[in-house]
Design a protein around this motif. Sequence first.
Motif, PDB file in Angstrom:
ATOM      1  N   ILE A  35      -8.462  33.959  40.234  1.00 44.09           N
ATOM      2  CA  ILE A  35      -7.631  34.640  39.241  1.00 44.09           C
ATOM      3  C   ILE A  35      -6.215  34.111  39.406  1.00 44.09           C
ATOM      4  N   ASP A  36      -5.773  33.392  38.386  1.00 43.71           N
ATOM      5  CA  ASP A  36      -4.496  32.691  38.420  1.00 43.71           C
ATOM      6  C   ASP A  36      -3.663  33.150  37.228  1.00 43.71           C
ATOM      7  N   HIS A  92     -16.893  33.478  46.634  1.00 48.41           N
ATOM      8  CA  HIS A  92     -15.541  33.466  47.168  1.00 48.41           C
ATOM      9  C   HIS A  92     -14.606  33.921  46.057  1.00 48.41           C
ATOM     10  N   VAL A  93     -13.611  34.716  46.400  1.00 48.01           N
ATOM     11  CA  VAL A  93     -12.647  35.196  45.411  1.00 48.01           C
ATOM     12  C   VAL A  93     -11.255  34.827  45.900  1.00 48.01           C
ATOM     13  N   VAL A  94     -10.494  34.189  45.026  1.00 45.04           N
ATOM     14  CA  VAL A  94      -9.136  33.752  45.348  1.00 45.04           C
ATOM     15  C   VAL A  94      -8.191  34.354  44.322  1.00 45.04           C
ATOM     16  N   PHE A  95      -7.154  35.011  44.815  1.00 41.21           N
ATOM     17  CA  PHE A  95      -6.104  35.530  43.945  1.00 41.21           C
ATOM     18  C   PHE A  95      -4.859  34.693  44.188  1.00 41.21           C
ATOM     19  N   LEU A  96      -4.296  34.126  43.131  1.00 44.57           N
ATOM     20  CA  LEU A  96      -3.040  33.399  43.232  1.00 44.57           C
ATOM     21  C   LEU A  96      -1.933  34.296  42.700  1.00 44.57           C
ATOM     22  N   ALA A  97      -0.731  34.126  43.245  1.00 43.14           N
ATOM     23  CA  ALA A  97       0.416  34.912  42.777  1.00 43.14           C
ATOM     24  C   ALA A  97       1.656  34.043  42.847  1.00 43.14           C
ATOM     25  N   TYR A 128      -3.892  43.385  47.166  1.00 38.62           N
ATOM     26  CA  TYR A 128      -3.885  41.944  47.403  1.00 38.62           C
ATOM     27  C   TYR A 128      -3.351  41.548  48.785  1.00 38.62           C
ATOM     28  N   VAL A 129      -2.842  42.500  49.538  1.00 34.69           N
ATOM     29  CA  VAL A 129      -2.311  42.163  50.865  1.00 34.69           C
ATOM     30  C   VAL A 129      -2.930  42.991  51.993  1.00 34.69           C
ATOM     31  N   ASP A 133      -8.928  38.749  53.650  1.00 32.74           N
ATOM     32  CA  ASP A 133      -9.182  37.753  54.685  1.00 32.74           C
ATOM     33  C   ASP A 133      -7.962  36.899  54.992  1.00 32.74           C
ATOM     34  N   VAL A 134      -7.219  36.485  53.962  1.00 33.82           N
ATOM     35  CA  VAL A 134      -6.067  35.610  54.174  1.00 33.82           C
ATOM     36  C   VAL A 134      -5.008  35.920  53.126  1.00 33.82           C
ATOM     37  N   VAL A 135      -3.768  35.988  53.566  1.00 37.29           N
ATOM     38  CA  VAL A 135      -2.627  35.956  52.650  1.00 37.29           C
ATOM     39  C   VAL A 135      -1.845  34.721  53.077  1.00 37.29           C
ATOM     40  N   GLY A 136      -1.803  33.738  52.209  1.00 35.67           N
ATOM     41  CA  GLY A 136      -1.121  32.493  52.534  1.00 35.67           C
ATOM     42  C   GLY A 136       0.062  32.269  51.615  1.00 35.67           C
ATOM     43  N   PHE A 137       1.001  31.488  52.095  1.00 34.66           N
ATOM     44  CA  PHE A 137       2.187  31.150  51.313  1.00 34.66           C
ATOM     45  C   PHE A 137       2.286  29.636  51.267  1.00 34.66           C
ATOM     46  N   LEU A 138       2.179  29.083  50.070  1.00 37.96           N
ATOM     47  CA  LEU A 138       2.243  27.644  49.880  1.00 37.96           C
ATOM     48  C   LEU A 138       3.684  27.260  49.566  1.00 37.96           C
TER      49      LEU A 138
END
Length: 170
Positions: A35-36, A92-97, A128-129, A133-138
């Motif tokens: 979800i982007d 797998h579920v990925v949330f982008l923010a 979302y936090v 499993d992971v909260v990453g910062f790119l």
Amino acid sequence: EHRPQAFPELQGFDHLMQQLTALIKEEHDFKTCVIDSISKLDIILGNELRRKEGKDNLAQCGGGFGGGFEIIAGQHQTVRRAAAAMQRRGMHVVFLAHADVETLKIPDADDYMRWTLRMGHKKSLPPYVEDVDVVGFLTLEKFVKGEDGRVKRAVSTGDRELICHAVASN
């Protein structure tokens, strides 16, 4: 039968839930749902609620007194529960923010700034936090250059780094 589409343009909360429900209940080959972005989702949900209730801002929605923020936070929680159901199915579920900067005011230390998720209200952040499993910062990998009293400036090669551990700035 409602077949989930790859890359559908979101029409609103009900449309999103139709897509997620299809991913949960129907047969498909998808392994990952991205979800982007949840930042844009937050805007879409807010605009949809204001339009439905004919209000100028979210604080006036849901009976006033910030009720609109509670409604939107509940919708984010529903999206997160759907993600958990997809995970139980093996996806797998990925949330982008998008990122924002906030100032933390701690009673026993100096104020400092840190990165956070860009959301309309803090009530929408927990799904979302918390319990994820992971909260990453790119971020761009940066270097500070400057010597002998010259002005220092940040430079980058364009490489990115994914920070997945707690640091004071995030």
